[in-house]
Design a protein around this motif. Structure first.
Motif, PDB file in Angstrom:
ATOM      1  N   ARG A  28      52.890  47.713  45.159  1.00 23.38           N
ATOM      2  CA  ARG A  28      52.302  47.419  43.995  1.00 23.38           C
ATOM      3  C   ARG A  28      50.779  48.124  44.168  1.00 23.38           C
ATOM      4  O   ARG A  28      50.317  48.899  43.298  1.00 23.38           O
ATOM      5  CB  ARG A  28      51.866  46.076  43.725  1.00 23.38           C
ATOM      6  CG  ARG A  28      53.183  45.285  43.206  1.00 23.38           C
ATOM      7  CD  ARG A  28      53.134  44.009  43.470  1.00 23.38           C
ATOM      8  NE  ARG A  28      52.007  43.482  42.464  1.00 23.38           N
ATOM      9  CZ  ARG A  28      51.708  41.822  42.439  1.00 23.38           C
ATOM     10  NH1 ARG A  28      52.316  41.015  43.123  1.00 23.38           N
ATOM     11  NH2 ARG A  28      50.845  41.312  41.468  1.00 23.38           N
ATOM     12  N   ILE A  85      48.943  51.884  42.643  1.00 22.75           N
ATOM     13  CA  ILE A  85      47.673  52.193  42.066  1.00 22.75           C
ATOM     14  C   ILE A  85      46.848  53.309  42.998  1.00 22.75           C
ATOM     15  O   ILE A  85      46.421  54.242  42.228  1.00 22.75           O
ATOM     16  CB  ILE A  85      46.636  50.764  42.317  1.00 22.75           C
ATOM     17  CG1 ILE A  85      47.337  49.772  41.440  1.00 22.75           C
ATOM     18  CG2 ILE A  85      45.388  51.263  41.887  1.00 22.75           C
ATOM     19  CD1 ILE A  85      46.451  48.497  41.175  1.00 22.75           C
ATOM     20  N   CYS A 138      45.758  42.172  46.150  1.00 19.28           N
ATOM     21  CA  CYS A 138      46.554  43.171  45.443  1.00 19.28           C
ATOM     22  C   CYS A 138      46.305  42.650  43.755  1.00 19.28           C
ATOM     23  O   CYS A 138      45.978  43.562  42.952  1.00 19.28           O
ATOM     24  CB  CYS A 138      48.133  43.156  45.662  1.00 19.28           C
ATOM     25  SG  CYS A 138      48.788  44.180  44.524  1.00 19.28           S
ATOM     26  N   GLU A 139      46.283  41.317  43.232  1.00 13.99           N
ATOM     27  CA  GLU A 139      46.418  41.169  42.267  1.00 13.99           C
ATOM     28  C   GLU A 139      44.823  41.186  41.554  1.00 13.99           C
ATOM     29  O   GLU A 139      44.597  41.547  40.568  1.00 13.99           O
ATOM     30  CB  GLU A 139      46.829  39.560  41.966  1.00 13.99           C
ATOM     31  CG  GLU A 139      48.173  39.583  41.974  1.00 13.99           C
ATOM     32  CD  GLU A 139      48.911  38.144  41.832  1.00 13.99           C
ATOM     33  OE1 GLU A 139      48.079  37.080  41.859  1.00 13.99           O
ATOM     34  OE2 GLU A 139      50.308  37.755  41.720  1.00 13.99           O
ATOM     35  N   GLU A 188      44.541  44.782  40.661  1.00 14.34           N
ATOM     36  CA  GLU A 188      45.368  45.059  39.527  1.00 14.34           C
ATOM     37  C   GLU A 188      44.261  44.634  38.279  1.00 14.34           C
ATOM     38  O   GLU A 188      44.419  45.224  37.362  1.00 14.34           O
ATOM     39  CB  GLU A 188      46.578  44.183  39.449  1.00 14.34           C
ATOM     40  CG  GLU A 188      47.658  44.713  40.295  1.00 14.34           C
ATOM     41  CD  GLU A 188      48.909  44.230  40.520  1.00 14.34           C
ATOM     42  OE1 GLU A 188      50.007  44.753  40.859  1.00 14.34           O
ATOM     43  OE2 GLU A 188      48.945  42.825  40.346  1.00 14.34           O
ATOM     44  N   PHE A 233      44.931  45.700  34.216  1.00 14.19           N
ATOM     45  CA  PHE A 233      46.210  45.122  33.898  1.00 14.19           C
ATOM     46  C   PHE A 233      45.914  43.689  33.458  1.00 14.19           C
ATOM     47  O   PHE A 233      45.145  42.888  34.272  1.00 14.19           O
ATOM     48  CB  PHE A 233      47.040  45.290  35.318  1.00 14.19           C
ATOM     49  CG  PHE A 233      47.484  46.612  35.769  1.00 14.19           C
ATOM     50  CD1 PHE A 233      47.116  47.586  34.693  1.00 14.19           C
ATOM     51  CD2 PHE A 233      48.053  46.636  37.090  1.00 14.19           C
ATOM     52  CE1 PHE A 233      47.583  48.703  35.261  1.00 14.19           C
ATOM     53  CE2 PHE A 233      48.513  47.947  37.605  1.00 14.19           C
ATOM     54  CZ  PHE A 233      48.175  49.082  36.671  1.00 14.19           C
TER      55      PHE A 233
END
Ligand code: TYM
Length: 333
Positions: free
Chosen positions: A88, A92, A320-321, A324, A329
Protein backbone atom coordinates in the motif's frame (compact mmCIF):
# COMPACT_ATOMS: atom_id res chain seq x y z
CA UNK A 1 13.42 6.31 17.64
CA UNK A 2 15.82 3.47 17.39
CA UNK A 3 13.94 0.93 15.33
CA UNK A 4 15.94 -1.39 13.07
CA UNK A 5 14.62 -2.82 9.79
CA UNK A 6 16.34 -5.00 7.23
CA UNK A 7 15.33 -7.48 4.56
CA UNK A 8 16.64 -10.32 2.45
CA UNK A 9 15.31 -11.87 -0.75
CA UNK A 10 14.39 -15.57 -0.72
CA UNK A 11 15.94 -16.05 -4.14
CA UNK A 12 18.23 -18.81 -2.83
CA UNK A 13 20.07 -19.91 0.29
CA UNK A 14 21.93 -17.02 1.95
CA UNK A 15 25.49 -16.73 0.75
CA UNK A 16 28.57 -15.94 2.76
CA UNK A 17 28.13 -12.40 1.40
CA UNK A 18 24.63 -12.08 2.87
CA UNK A 19 25.89 -13.57 6.11
CA UNK A 20 29.02 -11.46 6.60
CA UNK A 21 27.61 -8.28 5.04
CA UNK A 22 24.24 -8.31 6.76
CA UNK A 23 22.78 -11.20 8.79
CA UNK A 24 25.70 -11.54 11.18
CA UNK A 25 25.44 -7.85 12.04
CA UNK A 26 21.71 -8.19 12.72
CA UNK A 27 22.18 -10.76 15.48
CA UNK A 28 23.70 -8.54 18.23
CA UNK A 29 21.27 -5.70 17.44
CA UNK A 30 18.47 -7.83 18.89
CA UNK A 31 19.88 -7.06 22.34
CA UNK A 32 20.09 -3.31 21.87
CA UNK A 33 17.29 -2.32 19.47
CA UNK A 34 13.74 -3.10 18.49
CA UNK A 35 14.48 -5.22 15.41
CA UNK A 36 12.31 -6.08 12.43
CA UNK A 37 13.65 -8.53 9.84
CA UNK A 38 11.77 -9.41 6.71
CA UNK A 39 12.03 -12.10 4.05
CA UNK A 40 11.15 -10.04 0.99
CA UNK A 41 9.21 -12.40 -1.24
CA UNK A 42 7.57 -9.48 -3.09
CA UNK A 43 11.00 -8.28 -4.12
CA UNK A 44 12.04 -11.79 -5.20
CA UNK A 45 9.39 -11.98 -7.94
CA UNK A 46 10.74 -8.88 -9.70
CA UNK A 47 12.59 -11.59 -11.63
CA UNK A 48 10.59 -14.73 -12.39
CA UNK A 49 10.69 -17.44 -9.72
CA UNK A 50 9.34 -20.93 -10.04
CA UNK A 51 6.38 -20.91 -7.59
CA UNK A 52 7.27 -24.16 -5.83
CA UNK A 53 10.90 -23.14 -5.59
CA UNK A 54 9.95 -19.74 -4.20
CA UNK A 55 7.79 -21.32 -1.51
CA UNK A 56 10.57 -23.75 -0.58
CA UNK A 57 13.25 -21.07 -0.60
CA UNK A 58 11.14 -18.74 1.53
CA UNK A 59 10.89 -21.36 4.29
CA UNK A 60 14.55 -22.16 3.85
CA UNK A 61 15.43 -18.49 4.26
CA UNK A 62 13.42 -18.25 7.46
CA UNK A 63 15.19 -21.35 8.80
CA UNK A 64 18.56 -19.97 7.75
CA UNK A 65 17.98 -16.66 9.52
CA UNK A 66 16.94 -18.38 12.74
CA UNK A 67 19.91 -20.75 12.48
CA UNK A 68 22.22 -17.73 12.12
CA UNK A 69 20.96 -16.41 15.44
CA UNK A 70 17.79 -14.40 14.80
CA UNK A 71 15.39 -15.28 17.58
CA UNK A 72 11.70 -14.84 16.68
CA UNK A 73 11.08 -14.03 20.35
CA UNK A 74 13.61 -11.22 20.45
CA UNK A 75 12.97 -9.76 16.98
CA UNK A 76 10.07 -9.54 14.58
CA UNK A 77 10.70 -12.01 11.78
CA UNK A 78 8.10 -12.27 9.01
CA UNK A 79 7.33 -12.53 5.31
CA UNK A 80 6.82 -9.33 3.35
CA UNK A 81 3.73 -10.54 1.47
CA UNK A 82 1.96 -11.19 4.79
CA UNK A 83 1.87 -7.51 5.75
CA UNK A 84 -0.09 -5.50 3.22
CA UNK A 85 1.11 -2.11 4.43
CA UNK A 86 4.28 -2.68 2.37
CA UNK A 87 2.48 -2.71 -0.98
CA UNK A 88 0.00 0.00 0.00
CA UNK A 89 2.75 2.44 0.93
CA UNK A 90 4.83 1.34 -2.05
CA UNK A 91 2.08 2.51 -4.38
CA UNK A 92 2.12 5.95 -2.81
CA UNK A 93 5.91 5.99 -3.17
CA UNK A 94 5.59 5.01 -6.84
CA UNK A 95 3.80 8.32 -7.15
CA UNK A 96 6.35 10.25 -5.08
CA UNK A 97 9.60 8.93 -6.60
CA UNK A 98 10.70 10.44 -9.91
CA UNK A 99 11.56 8.35 -12.95
CA UNK A 100 14.84 10.25 -13.16
CA UNK A 101 15.79 8.99 -9.69
CA UNK A 102 15.06 5.38 -10.61
CA UNK A 103 17.04 5.73 -13.82
CA UNK A 104 20.18 6.27 -11.76
CA UNK A 105 19.91 2.97 -9.86
CA UNK A 106 22.95 0.86 -10.69
CA UNK A 107 21.35 -2.37 -9.43
CA UNK A 108 18.52 -2.00 -11.94
CA UNK A 109 21.02 -1.51 -14.74
CA UNK A 110 22.99 -4.59 -13.60
CA UNK A 111 19.94 -6.82 -13.12
CA UNK A 112 18.05 -5.72 -16.22
CA UNK A 113 21.12 -6.35 -18.37
CA UNK A 114 21.27 -5.36 -22.01
CA UNK A 115 17.59 -5.77 -22.83
CA UNK A 116 16.21 -3.17 -20.42
CA UNK A 117 12.88 -2.99 -22.24
CA UNK A 118 12.24 -6.62 -21.31
CA UNK A 119 12.78 -6.13 -17.56
CA UNK A 120 9.69 -6.25 -15.35
CA UNK A 121 8.14 -2.97 -14.22
CA UNK A 122 8.51 -4.38 -10.70
CA UNK A 123 12.28 -4.54 -11.05
CA UNK A 124 12.25 -0.88 -12.01
CA UNK A 125 10.21 0.29 -8.99
CA UNK A 126 11.96 -2.16 -6.65
CA UNK A 127 13.61 0.66 -4.62
CA UNK A 128 10.22 2.27 -3.95
CA UNK A 129 8.98 -0.93 -2.32
CA UNK A 130 12.20 -1.09 -0.34
CA UNK A 131 11.62 2.45 0.92
CA UNK A 132 8.08 1.44 1.93
CA UNK A 133 9.43 -1.63 3.78
CA UNK A 134 11.49 0.58 6.04
CA UNK A 135 9.31 3.65 6.33
CA UNK A 136 6.03 1.89 7.13
CA UNK A 137 7.73 1.08 10.46
CA UNK A 138 9.29 4.53 10.83
CA UNK A 139 12.52 2.55 11.19
CA UNK A 140 15.69 4.64 11.18
CA UNK A 141 18.53 2.09 11.35
CA UNK A 142 19.05 -0.18 8.36
CA UNK A 143 21.96 -2.65 8.56
CA UNK A 144 22.85 -3.76 5.02
CA UNK A 145 25.79 -4.67 2.80
CA UNK A 146 27.48 -2.04 0.70
CA UNK A 147 25.42 -2.79 -2.43
CA UNK A 148 22.21 -1.42 -0.87
CA UNK A 149 23.59 2.03 -0.11
CA UNK A 150 22.19 3.69 -3.22
CA UNK A 151 18.71 2.29 -2.54
CA UNK A 152 18.74 3.73 0.97
CA UNK A 153 19.76 7.14 -0.32
CA UNK A 154 16.77 6.96 -2.66
CA UNK A 155 14.54 5.99 0.28
CA UNK A 156 15.65 9.17 2.04
CA UNK A 157 14.89 11.21 -1.08
CA UNK A 158 11.40 9.69 -1.18
CA UNK A 159 10.80 10.35 2.52
CA UNK A 160 11.92 13.94 2.11
CA UNK A 161 9.81 14.55 -0.97
CA UNK A 162 6.75 13.03 0.70
CA UNK A 163 7.24 15.29 3.72
CA UNK A 164 7.73 18.29 1.47
CA UNK A 165 4.86 17.58 -0.94
CA UNK A 166 2.36 17.06 1.87
CA UNK A 167 3.80 19.71 4.18
CA UNK A 168 4.43 17.32 7.04
CA UNK A 169 7.30 15.98 9.09
CA UNK A 170 6.09 12.41 8.96
CA UNK A 171 8.82 10.09 7.67
CA UNK A 172 12.15 10.08 9.52
CA UNK A 173 15.61 10.03 7.98
CA UNK A 174 17.11 6.57 7.53
CA UNK A 175 20.63 5.78 8.60
CA UNK A 176 22.31 3.01 6.59
CA UNK A 177 24.55 0.85 8.79
CA UNK A 178 27.23 -0.67 6.57
CA UNK A 179 29.48 -2.56 8.92
CA UNK A 180 32.61 -4.63 9.10
CA UNK A 181 35.48 -5.76 6.91
CA UNK A 182 33.13 -7.79 4.68
CA UNK A 183 30.44 -5.29 3.68
CA UNK A 184 31.13 -6.36 0.10
CA UNK A 185 32.09 -10.02 -0.39
CA UNK A 186 33.10 -10.77 -3.96
CA UNK A 187 32.49 -13.78 -6.21
CA UNK A 188 35.01 -16.61 -5.86
CA UNK A 189 35.30 -16.73 -9.66
CA UNK A 190 35.70 -13.00 -10.32
CA UNK A 191 37.02 -10.57 -7.72
CA UNK A 192 35.30 -7.63 -9.39
CA UNK A 193 31.74 -9.07 -9.12
CA UNK A 194 29.82 -9.33 -5.85
CA UNK A 195 29.00 -12.76 -4.47
CA UNK A 196 25.32 -13.39 -5.21
CA UNK A 197 22.57 -15.94 -4.48
CA UNK A 198 21.41 -15.65 -8.06
CA UNK A 199 24.76 -16.10 -9.86
CA UNK A 200 24.33 -19.06 -12.26
CA UNK A 201 27.59 -20.60 -11.04
CA UNK A 202 27.34 -22.28 -7.64
CA UNK A 203 31.17 -22.27 -7.62
CA UNK A 204 31.08 -18.47 -7.36
CA UNK A 205 29.68 -18.50 -3.82
CA UNK A 206 29.68 -20.22 -0.46
CA UNK A 207 26.12 -20.99 0.65
CA UNK A 208 25.75 -20.95 4.40
CA UNK A 209 24.52 -24.56 4.30
CA UNK A 210 27.42 -25.87 2.21
CA UNK A 211 29.06 -28.89 3.80
CA UNK A 212 32.73 -29.48 4.48
CA UNK A 213 33.50 -30.94 1.04
CA UNK A 214 31.68 -28.22 -0.88
CA UNK A 215 33.43 -25.46 1.04
CA UNK A 216 36.87 -27.06 0.66
CA UNK A 217 36.37 -27.54 -3.07
CA UNK A 218 35.01 -24.07 -3.76
CA UNK A 219 37.80 -22.37 -1.81
CA UNK A 220 40.46 -24.55 -3.44
CA UNK A 221 39.09 -23.62 -6.88
CA UNK A 222 38.63 -19.92 -6.02
CA UNK A 223 40.36 -17.65 -8.48
CA UNK A 224 43.65 -16.14 -7.28
CA UNK A 225 46.78 -14.61 -8.77
CA UNK A 226 50.12 -16.46 -8.75
CA UNK A 227 51.90 -14.23 -6.19
CA UNK A 228 52.10 -15.20 -2.51
CA UNK A 229 50.10 -13.15 0.00
CA UNK A 230 51.56 -9.70 0.71
CA UNK A 231 52.87 -8.79 4.16
CA UNK A 232 50.75 -5.65 4.46
CA UNK A 233 47.43 -4.29 3.30
CA UNK A 234 49.03 -1.99 0.72
CA UNK A 235 50.12 -5.12 -1.14
CA UNK A 236 46.46 -6.02 -1.81
CA UNK A 237 46.18 -3.04 -4.16
CA UNK A 238 45.11 -4.25 -7.61
CA UNK A 239 44.60 -7.82 -6.34
CA UNK A 240 40.81 -8.07 -5.89
CA UNK A 241 40.73 -11.86 -5.46
CA UNK A 242 43.46 -11.81 -2.81
CA UNK A 243 41.74 -8.93 -1.02
CA UNK A 244 38.46 -10.80 -1.03
CA UNK A 245 39.84 -14.02 0.50
CA UNK A 246 41.79 -12.08 3.12
CA UNK A 247 38.65 -10.07 3.93
CA UNK A 248 36.60 -13.24 4.36
CA UNK A 249 39.08 -14.72 6.84
CA UNK A 250 39.28 -11.37 8.65
CA UNK A 251 35.51 -11.30 9.02
CA UNK A 252 35.37 -14.87 10.30
CA UNK A 253 38.19 -14.48 12.81
CA UNK A 254 37.27 -10.93 13.86
CA UNK A 255 40.52 -9.43 12.61
CA UNK A 256 41.37 -6.68 10.13
CA UNK A 257 42.95 -7.24 6.71
CA UNK A 258 46.27 -6.13 8.22
CA UNK A 259 45.85 -8.57 11.10
CA UNK A 260 45.29 -11.52 8.76
CA UNK A 261 48.33 -10.52 6.70
CA UNK A 262 50.50 -10.31 9.82
CA UNK A 263 49.74 -13.99 10.40
CA UNK A 264 49.65 -15.24 6.82
CA UNK A 265 51.67 -12.75 4.73
CA UNK A 266 54.25 -14.51 2.55
CA UNK A 267 52.23 -17.76 2.37
CA UNK A 268 51.21 -19.16 -0.99
CA UNK A 269 47.50 -19.41 -1.73
CA UNK A 270 47.54 -23.21 -1.41
CA UNK A 271 48.37 -23.02 2.28
CA UNK A 272 46.22 -19.96 2.92
CA UNK A 273 43.17 -21.52 1.30
CA UNK A 274 43.44 -24.52 3.64
CA UNK A 275 43.37 -22.21 6.65
CA UNK A 276 40.44 -20.29 5.18
CA UNK A 277 38.42 -23.41 4.34
CA UNK A 278 38.96 -24.80 7.86
CA UNK A 279 37.82 -21.55 9.45
CA UNK A 280 34.72 -21.41 7.25
CA UNK A 281 33.76 -25.01 7.94
CA UNK A 282 34.14 -24.53 11.69
CA UNK A 283 32.02 -21.39 11.58
CA UNK A 284 29.27 -22.59 9.24
CA UNK A 285 28.89 -26.20 10.42
CA UNK A 286 26.65 -25.42 13.42
CA UNK A 287 24.53 -23.12 11.27
CA UNK A 288 23.94 -25.83 8.65
CA UNK A 289 23.05 -28.39 11.32
CA UNK A 290 20.59 -26.03 12.99
CA UNK A 291 19.06 -25.02 9.67
CA UNK A 292 18.44 -28.65 8.74
CA UNK A 293 16.94 -29.33 12.15
CA UNK A 294 14.54 -26.39 11.80
CA UNK A 295 13.47 -27.53 8.33
CA UNK A 296 12.29 -30.83 9.81
CA UNK A 297 9.35 -28.95 11.31
CA UNK A 298 7.86 -26.58 8.71
CA UNK A 299 4.71 -26.19 10.83
CA UNK A 300 6.70 -24.60 13.64
CA UNK A 301 8.47 -22.28 11.19
CA UNK A 302 5.17 -21.18 9.66
CA UNK A 303 3.71 -20.56 13.11
CA UNK A 304 6.68 -18.37 14.06
CA UNK A 305 6.28 -16.42 10.81
CA UNK A 306 2.57 -15.93 11.39
CA UNK A 307 3.26 -14.50 14.83
CA UNK A 308 5.92 -12.26 13.32
CA UNK A 309 3.45 -11.02 10.70
CA UNK A 310 0.89 -10.18 13.39
CA UNK A 311 3.44 -8.14 15.33
CA UNK A 312 4.72 -6.42 12.17
CA UNK A 313 1.19 -5.62 11.06
CA UNK A 314 0.40 -3.95 14.38
CA UNK A 315 3.23 -1.46 13.80
CA UNK A 316 3.05 -1.04 10.03
CA UNK A 317 -0.67 -0.66 9.37
CA UNK A 318 -1.32 2.44 11.52
CA UNK A 319 1.68 4.23 9.98
CA UNK A 320 0.58 3.28 6.47
CA UNK A 321 -2.96 4.45 7.20
CA UNK A 322 -1.69 7.76 8.50
CA UNK A 323 0.28 8.20 5.25
CA UNK A 324 -2.90 7.44 3.30
CA UNK A 325 -4.79 10.03 5.33
CA UNK A 326 -2.07 12.62 4.69
CA UNK A 327 -2.35 11.97 0.96
CA UNK A 328 -6.08 12.64 1.16
CA UNK A 329 -7.60 9.16 1.00
CA UNK A 330 -10.86 8.88 2.90
CA UNK A 331 -10.71 6.25 5.61
CA UNK A 332 -12.93 3.17 5.18
CA UNK A 333 -15.52 3.44 7.90
P1 TYM B 1 19.70 -9.21 -0.83
O1 TYM B 1 18.72 -10.30 -0.61
O2 TYM B 1 20.37 -9.10 -2.14
O3 TYM B 1 20.84 -9.28 0.27
C1 TYM B 1 20.54 -9.30 1.67
C2 TYM B 1 21.61 -8.54 2.42
O4 TYM B 1 22.89 -9.08 2.12
C3 TYM B 1 23.76 -8.05 1.67
N1 TYM B 1 24.65 -8.61 0.65
C4 TYM B 1 25.98 -8.60 0.71
N2 TYM B 1 26.83 -8.12 1.62
C5 TYM B 1 28.15 -8.27 1.38
N3 TYM B 1 28.64 -8.89 0.27
C6 TYM B 1 27.82 -9.40 -0.66
N4 TYM B 1 28.32 -10.03 -1.72
C7 TYM B 1 26.42 -9.26 -0.47
N5 TYM B 1 25.34 -9.64 -1.19
C8 TYM B 1 24.26 -9.23 -0.50
C9 TYM B 1 22.85 -7.00 1.09
O5 TYM B 1 23.46 -5.74 1.07
C10 TYM B 1 21.67 -7.06 2.01
O6 TYM B 1 21.90 -6.28 3.17
N6 TYM B 1 16.99 -5.11 -1.59
C11 TYM B 1 17.53 -5.97 -0.55
C12 TYM B 1 16.48 -6.53 0.36
C13 TYM B 1 15.59 -5.51 0.99
C14 TYM B 1 15.92 -4.63 2.04
C15 TYM B 1 14.73 -3.89 2.30
C16 TYM B 1 17.08 -4.37 2.76
C17 TYM B 1 14.29 -5.31 0.66
N7 TYM B 1 13.77 -4.34 1.47
C18 TYM B 1 14.71 -2.91 3.26
C19 TYM B 1 17.03 -3.39 3.73
C20 TYM B 1 15.87 -2.66 3.99
C21 TYM B 1 18.23 -7.13 -1.24
O7 TYM B 1 17.99 -7.47 -2.37
O8 TYM B 1 19.06 -7.81 -0.43
Amino acid sequence: NNRVFSGIQPSGVPTLGNYLGAIRNWVPMQDTHECIFCVVDLHAITVWQDPQELARQTREMAAALIACGLDPKRCILFLQSHVHAHTRLAWIFNCVARIGWLNRMTQFKDKAGKDREAASAGLYVYPNLMAADILTYHATKVPVGDDQKQHLELANDIAQKFNHDYGVDFFPTIEPLIQGVAARVMSLRDGTKKMSKSDPSDQSRININDDHDAIALKIRRAKTDPEPLPESEAGLEGRPEARNLVGILAAITGETHAGVLRHHGGKGFGAFKEVLAEALVAHLDPIRTEMNRLLQDPGALDAALRLGADRADAIATPICEEAERLVGFLPRR
